[in-house]
Design a protein around this motif. Structure first.
Motif, PDB file in Angstrom:
ATOM      1  N   ARG A   1      41.559  22.817 131.283  1.00 16.51           N
ATOM      2  CA  ARG A   1      40.954  24.095 131.034  1.00 16.51           C
ATOM      3  C   ARG A   1      41.658  24.933 130.411  1.00 16.51           C
ATOM      4  NH1 ARG A   1      38.932  23.496 136.274  1.00 16.51           N
ATOM      5  NH2 ARG A   1      40.032  25.092 137.031  1.00 16.51           N
ATOM      6  N   ARG A   2      42.928  25.325 130.735  1.00 18.61           N
ATOM      7  CA  ARG A   2      44.007  26.014 130.033  1.00 18.61           C
ATOM      8  C   ARG A   2      44.209  25.843 128.667  1.00 18.61           C
ATOM      9  NH1 ARG A   2      49.125  26.212 128.744  1.00 18.61           N
ATOM     10  NH2 ARG A   2      49.547  24.405 129.342  1.00 18.61           N
ATOM     11  N   LEU A   3      44.454  24.229 128.437  1.00 21.02           N
ATOM     12  CA  LEU A   3      44.592  23.690 127.171  1.00 21.02           C
ATOM     13  C   LEU A   3      43.568  23.909 126.117  1.00 21.02           C
ATOM     14  CD1 LEU A   3      46.996  20.931 128.068  1.00 21.02           C
ATOM     15  CD2 LEU A   3      47.548  22.775 127.093  1.00 21.02           C
ATOM     16  N   VAL A   4      42.209  23.732 126.707  1.00 19.58           N
ATOM     17  CA  VAL A   4      41.152  23.833 126.131  1.00 19.58           C
ATOM     18  C   VAL A   4      40.870  25.342 125.526  1.00 19.58           C
ATOM     19  CG1 VAL A   4      38.710  23.712 126.002  1.00 19.58           C
ATOM     20  CG2 VAL A   4      39.695  22.025 126.902  1.00 19.58           C
ATOM     21  N   ALA A   5      41.208  26.327 126.573  1.00 25.70           N
ATOM     22  CA  ALA A   5      41.160  27.609 126.207  1.00 25.70           C
ATOM     23  C   ALA A   5      42.179  28.013 125.156  1.00 25.70           C
ATOM     24  CB  ALA A   5      41.184  28.637 127.437  1.00 25.70           C
ATOM     25  N   LYS A   6      43.422  27.666 125.137  1.00 20.60           N
ATOM     26  CA  LYS A   6      44.242  27.789 124.266  1.00 20.60           C
ATOM     27  C   LYS A   6      43.881  27.375 122.823  1.00 20.60           C
ATOM     28  CE  LYS A   6      49.179  27.980 123.918  1.00 20.60           C
ATOM     29  NZ  LYS A   6      50.305  27.467 124.430  1.00 20.60           N
ATOM     30  N   LEU A   7      43.345  26.278 122.594  1.00 19.90           N
ATOM     31  CA  LEU A   7      43.035  25.602 121.375  1.00 19.90           C
ATOM     32  C   LEU A   7      41.951  26.515 120.695  1.00 19.90           C
ATOM     33  CD1 LEU A   7      43.264  21.896 122.327  1.00 19.90           C
ATOM     34  CD2 LEU A   7      44.522  23.179 120.358  1.00 19.90           C
ATOM     35  N   GLN A   8      40.804  26.612 121.723  1.00 22.89           N
ATOM     36  CA  GLN A   8      39.582  27.657 121.223  1.00 22.89           C
ATOM     37  C   GLN A   8      40.187  29.028 120.838  1.00 22.89           C
ATOM     38  OE1 GLN A   8      36.968  27.475 124.710  1.00 22.89           O
ATOM     39  NE2 GLN A   8      36.095  25.634 123.894  1.00 22.89           N
ATOM     40  N   ALA A   9      41.163  29.667 121.429  1.00 19.92           N
ATOM     41  CA  ALA A   9      41.708  30.828 120.969  1.00 19.92           C
ATOM     42  C   ALA A   9      42.276  30.821 119.568  1.00 19.92           C
ATOM     43  CB  ALA A   9      42.885  31.372 122.038  1.00 19.92           C
ATOM     44  N   LEU A  10      42.930  29.603 119.189  1.00 20.07           N
ATOM     45  CA  LEU A  10      43.465  29.249 117.879  1.00 20.07           C
ATOM     46  C   LEU A  10      42.463  29.056 116.832  1.00 20.07           C
ATOM     47  CD1 LEU A  10      46.541  27.259 119.034  1.00 20.07           C
ATOM     48  CD2 LEU A  10      46.524  29.565 118.227  1.00 20.07           C
ATOM     49  N   GLY A  11      41.191  28.919 117.281  1.00 16.69           N
ATOM     50  CA  GLY A  11      40.004  28.903 116.374  1.00 16.69           C
ATOM     51  C   GLY A  11      39.287  27.447 116.097  1.00 16.69           C
ATOM     52  N   HIS A  12      39.867  26.371 117.187  1.00 12.01           N
ATOM     53  CA  HIS A  12      39.674  24.960 117.097  1.00 12.01           C
ATOM     54  C   HIS A  12      38.219  24.860 118.079  1.00 12.01           C
ATOM     55  CE1 HIS A  12      42.968  23.867 115.088  1.00 12.01           C
ATOM     56  NE2 HIS A  12      43.762  24.486 115.918  1.00 12.01           N
ATOM     57  N   THR A  13      37.327  24.144 117.618  1.00 13.37           N
ATOM     58  CA  THR A  13      36.179  23.548 118.310  1.00 13.37           C
ATOM     59  C   THR A  13      36.724  22.361 119.054  1.00 13.37           C
ATOM     60  OG1 THR A  13      34.595  24.320 116.816  1.00 13.37           O
ATOM     61  CG2 THR A  13      33.958  22.755 118.531  1.00 13.37           C
TER      62      THR A  13
END
Length: 99
Positions: A80-92
């Motif tokens: 969950r932490r890594l997915v949230a980090k990727l989403q914060a960087l603009g990735h789907t």
């Protein structure tokens, strides 16, 4: 003296070496001399705690293993932490279970 022991422990496979490496990453990376010095002091502090427990209880020290810091992380929480980090960087992000 304890910091010198911390430097030695950082070169010996086991929990204290993995703790040293974790602190180096936390304090700025392996290229930073300051990070290495801070990590050695942190390992020296852990050594003093270990020594106190050995002297207070009379039980021998048992290394908890080099993978202890990795084992205590919950895989679901880390995902969950890594997915949230990727989403914060603009990735789907789409997660599929491994086959």
């Amino acid at each position: 003296m304890l910091v010198e022991c911390g430097w030695a422990a950082s070169r010996t496979p086991g929990y204290l070496q993995s703790l040293y490496r974790w602190h180096v990453r936390k304090f700025g990376g392996s290229r930073s001399p300051t990070a290495k010095n801070k990590a050695a002091v942190a390992v020296a502090h852990k050594l003093s705690v270990i020594i106190w427990h050995v002297l207070a209880t009379g039980k021998p020290y048992r290394d908890i293993g080099a993978d202890y810091l990795d084992r205590r992380v919950d895989p679901e929480t880390e995902t969950r932490r890594l997915v949230a980090k990727l989403q914060a960087l603009g990735h789907t992000v789409t997660i599929e279970p491994a086959a």
